[in-house]
Design a protein around this motif. Structure first.
Motif, PDB file in Angstrom:
ATOM      1  N   TYR A  49       2.283   8.912  -6.293  1.00 41.75           N
ATOM      2  CA  TYR A  49       2.814  10.241  -5.988  1.00 41.75           C
ATOM      3  C   TYR A  49       3.868  10.649  -7.010  1.00 41.75           C
ATOM      4  O   TYR A  49       3.886  11.783  -7.495  1.00 41.75           O
ATOM      5  CB  TYR A  49       3.408  10.259  -4.575  1.00 41.75           C
ATOM      6  CG  TYR A  49       3.901  11.615  -4.164  1.00 41.75           C
ATOM      7  CD1 TYR A  49       3.017  12.569  -3.675  1.00 41.75           C
ATOM      8  CD2 TYR A  49       5.241  11.953  -4.277  1.00 41.75           C
ATOM      9  CE1 TYR A  49       3.463  13.830  -3.308  1.00 41.75           C
ATOM     10  CE2 TYR A  49       5.703  13.202  -3.914  1.00 41.75           C
ATOM     11  CZ  TYR A  49       4.803  14.144  -3.424  1.00 41.75           C
ATOM     12  OH  TYR A  49       5.241  15.395  -3.065  1.00 41.75           O
ATOM     13  N   GLY A  58       1.285   3.854  -3.105  1.00 42.15           N
ATOM     14  CA  GLY A  58       1.081   5.290  -2.875  1.00 42.15           C
ATOM     15  C   GLY A  58       2.244   6.113  -3.402  1.00 42.15           C
ATOM     16  O   GLY A  58       2.058   7.155  -4.038  1.00 42.15           O
ATOM     17  N   LEU A  59       3.438   5.626  -3.156  1.00 40.79           N
ATOM     18  CA  LEU A  59       4.639   6.308  -3.639  1.00 40.79           C
ATOM     19  C   LEU A  59       4.674   6.347  -5.165  1.00 40.79           C
ATOM     20  O   LEU A  59       5.011   7.363  -5.771  1.00 40.79           O
ATOM     21  CB  LEU A  59       5.890   5.612  -3.102  1.00 40.79           C
ATOM     22  CG  LEU A  59       7.219   6.255  -3.417  1.00 40.79           C
ATOM     23  CD1 LEU A  59       7.287   7.672  -2.868  1.00 40.79           C
ATOM     24  CD2 LEU A  59       8.347   5.405  -2.835  1.00 40.79           C
ATOM     25  N   ALA A  93      -2.586   8.534  -4.399  1.00 40.53           N
ATOM     26  CA  ALA A  93      -1.425   8.347  -3.518  1.00 40.53           C
ATOM     27  C   ALA A  93      -1.844   8.479  -2.062  1.00 40.53           C
ATOM     28  O   ALA A  93      -1.496   7.644  -1.222  1.00 40.53           O
ATOM     29  CB  ALA A  93      -0.339   9.368  -3.855  1.00 40.53           C
ATOM     30  N   ALA A  94      -2.622   9.516  -1.761  1.00 40.99           N
ATOM     31  CA  ALA A  94      -3.076   9.742  -0.383  1.00 40.99           C
ATOM     32  C   ALA A  94      -3.928   8.579   0.116  1.00 40.99           C
ATOM     33  O   ALA A  94      -3.809   8.155   1.269  1.00 40.99           O
ATOM     34  CB  ALA A  94      -3.864  11.046  -0.297  1.00 40.99           C
ATOM     35  N   GLN A 133       0.837  -1.207   0.000  1.00 37.92           N
ATOM     36  CA  GLN A 133       0.000   0.000   0.000  1.00 37.92           C
ATOM     37  C   GLN A 133       0.867   1.249   0.000  1.00 37.92           C
ATOM     38  O   GLN A 133       0.627   2.192  -0.752  1.00 37.92           O
ATOM     39  CB  GLN A 133      -0.937  -0.013   1.214  1.00 37.92           C
ATOM     40  CG  GLN A 133      -1.999  -1.075   1.128  1.00 37.92           C
ATOM     41  CD  GLN A 133      -2.729  -1.294   2.434  1.00 37.92           C
ATOM     42  OE1 GLN A 133      -2.293  -0.886   3.500  1.00 37.92           O
ATOM     43  NE2 GLN A 133      -3.868  -1.974   2.346  1.00 37.92           N
ATOM     44  N   TYR A 134       1.901   1.246   0.836  1.00 39.77           N
ATOM     45  CA  TYR A 134       2.812   2.384   0.887  1.00 39.77           C
ATOM     46  C   TYR A 134       3.536   2.566  -0.448  1.00 39.77           C
ATOM     47  O   TYR A 134       3.604   3.670  -0.984  1.00 39.77           O
ATOM     48  CB  TYR A 134       3.828   2.209   2.018  1.00 39.77           C
ATOM     49  CG  TYR A 134       4.879   3.284   1.994  1.00 39.77           C
ATOM     50  CD1 TYR A 134       4.618   4.542   2.536  1.00 39.77           C
ATOM     51  CD2 TYR A 134       6.109   3.066   1.382  1.00 39.77           C
ATOM     52  CE1 TYR A 134       5.578   5.544   2.481  1.00 39.77           C
ATOM     53  CE2 TYR A 134       7.062   4.067   1.324  1.00 39.77           C
ATOM     54  CZ  TYR A 134       6.787   5.302   1.875  1.00 39.77           C
ATOM     55  OH  TYR A 134       7.727   6.301   1.812  1.00 39.77           O
ATOM     56  N   ASN A 135       4.080   1.464  -0.983  1.00 41.22           N
ATOM     57  CA  ASN A 135       4.823   1.554  -2.244  1.00 41.22           C
ATOM     58  C   ASN A 135       3.930   1.977  -3.404  1.00 41.22           C
ATOM     59  O   ASN A 135       4.359   2.747  -4.272  1.00 41.22           O
ATOM     60  CB  ASN A 135       5.515   0.224  -2.546  1.00 41.22           C
ATOM     61  CG  ASN A 135       6.739   0.027  -1.688  1.00 41.22           C
ATOM     62  OD1 ASN A 135       7.552   0.924  -1.534  1.00 41.22           O
ATOM     63  ND2 ASN A 135       6.869  -1.149  -1.109  1.00 41.22           N
ATOM     64  N   TRP A 168      -3.742   5.410  -0.695  1.00 41.27           N
ATOM     65  CA  TRP A 168      -2.905   4.261  -0.357  1.00 41.27           C
ATOM     66  C   TRP A 168      -2.029   4.533   0.854  1.00 41.27           C
ATOM     67  O   TRP A 168      -1.809   3.647   1.684  1.00 41.27           O
ATOM     68  CB  TRP A 168      -2.090   3.813  -1.563  1.00 41.27           C
ATOM     69  CG  TRP A 168      -2.957   3.173  -2.598  1.00 41.27           C
ATOM     70  CD1 TRP A 168      -3.284   3.660  -3.829  1.00 41.27           C
ATOM     71  CD2 TRP A 168      -3.665   1.930  -2.467  1.00 41.27           C
ATOM     72  NE1 TRP A 168      -4.141   2.797  -4.466  1.00 41.27           N
ATOM     73  CE2 TRP A 168      -4.393   1.721  -3.654  1.00 41.27           C
ATOM     74  CE3 TRP A 168      -3.760   0.969  -1.460  1.00 41.27           C
ATOM     75  CZ2 TRP A 168      -5.187   0.601  -3.860  1.00 41.27           C
ATOM     76  CZ3 TRP A 168      -4.551  -0.150  -1.662  1.00 41.27           C
ATOM     77  CH2 TRP A 168      -5.253  -0.329  -2.852  1.00 41.27           C
ATOM     78  N   TYR A 169      -1.528   5.768   0.988  1.00 44.28           N
ATOM     79  CA  TYR A 169      -0.748   6.121   2.179  1.00 44.28           C
ATOM     80  C   TYR A 169      -1.603   5.968   3.436  1.00 44.28           C
ATOM     81  O   TYR A 169      -1.139   5.472   4.452  1.00 44.28           O
ATOM     82  CB  TYR A 169      -0.242   7.565   2.097  1.00 44.28           C
ATOM     83  CG  TYR A 169       0.932   7.789   1.175  1.00 44.28           C
ATOM     84  CD1 TYR A 169       1.941   6.848   1.025  1.00 44.28           C
ATOM     85  CD2 TYR A 169       1.042   8.974   0.471  1.00 44.28           C
ATOM     86  CE1 TYR A 169       3.023   7.073   0.187  1.00 44.28           C
ATOM     87  CE2 TYR A 169       2.122   9.218  -0.365  1.00 44.28           C
ATOM     88  CZ  TYR A 169       3.107   8.265  -0.497  1.00 44.28           C
ATOM     89  OH  TYR A 169       4.179   8.505  -1.314  1.00 44.28           O
ATOM     90  N   GLU A 170      -2.860   6.422   3.367  1.00 44.16           N
ATOM     91  CA  GLU A 170      -3.747   6.342   4.527  1.00 44.16           C
ATOM     92  C   GLU A 170      -4.027   4.898   4.916  1.00 44.16           C
ATOM     93  O   GLU A 170      -4.088   4.565   6.100  1.00 44.16           O
ATOM     94  CB  GLU A 170      -5.052   7.084   4.260  1.00 44.16           C
ATOM     95  CG  GLU A 170      -4.881   8.586   4.268  1.00 44.16           C
ATOM     96  CD  GLU A 170      -6.125   9.331   3.811  1.00 44.16           C
ATOM     97  OE1 GLU A 170      -7.166   8.691   3.577  1.00 44.16           O
ATOM     98  OE2 GLU A 170      -6.032  10.565   3.694  1.00 44.16           O
ATOM     99  N   GLU A 185      -0.873   3.666   6.592  1.00 43.95           N
ATOM    100  CA  GLU A 185      -0.723   4.323   7.890  1.00 43.95           C
ATOM    101  C   GLU A 185      -1.665   3.715   8.920  1.00 43.95           C
ATOM    102  O   GLU A 185      -1.290   3.509  10.073  1.00 43.95           O
ATOM    103  CB  GLU A 185      -0.984   5.819   7.758  1.00 43.95           C
ATOM    104  CG  GLU A 185      -0.827   6.561   9.064  1.00 43.95           C
ATOM    105  CD  GLU A 185      -1.144   8.029   8.944  1.00 43.95           C
ATOM    106  OE1 GLU A 185      -0.606   8.800   9.746  1.00 43.95           O
ATOM    107  OE2 GLU A 185      -1.940   8.407   8.068  1.00 43.95           O
TER     108      GLU A 185
END
Length: 85
Positions: A33, A29-30, A45-46, A25-27, A48-50, A53
């Motif tokens: 982005y 999001g990156l 991106a936001a 999920q983080y990757n 997936w970051y959420e 997180e």
């Protein structure tokens, strides 16, 4: 070696991310982005970051509470005894 293929990487990250993998999920999001392998999309991106997180915050809370339970003290340094049930 294998040539880099950001589009294929995004596909695999998305499969894993949809199954709840926080690293994926983080990757992903990156990648949204940066616009690598996917169309740049800050809202995506936001999202997936959420999701990532949320997982990491839950995990961090679990570790802190486990530590508090084992030691009998609050993690914030006040050294108040926890009430064991």
């Amino acid at each position: 070696g294998v040539p880099q293929n950001y589009t294929k990487a995004a596909e695999w990250f998305e499969k894993a991310a949809n199954q709840g993998d926080a690293s994926a999920q983080y990757n992903l999001g990156l990648m949204y982005y940066e616009g690598e392998g996917v169309r740049q999309d800050y809202a995506e991106a936001a999202k997936w970051y959420e999701k990532a997180e949320s997982f990491y915050n839950s995990w961090r809370t679990l570790i802190i509470r486990s530590s508090e339970h084992r030691t009998g003290f609050l993690h914030n340094g006040t050294q108040e005894k926890l009430k064991m049930k």
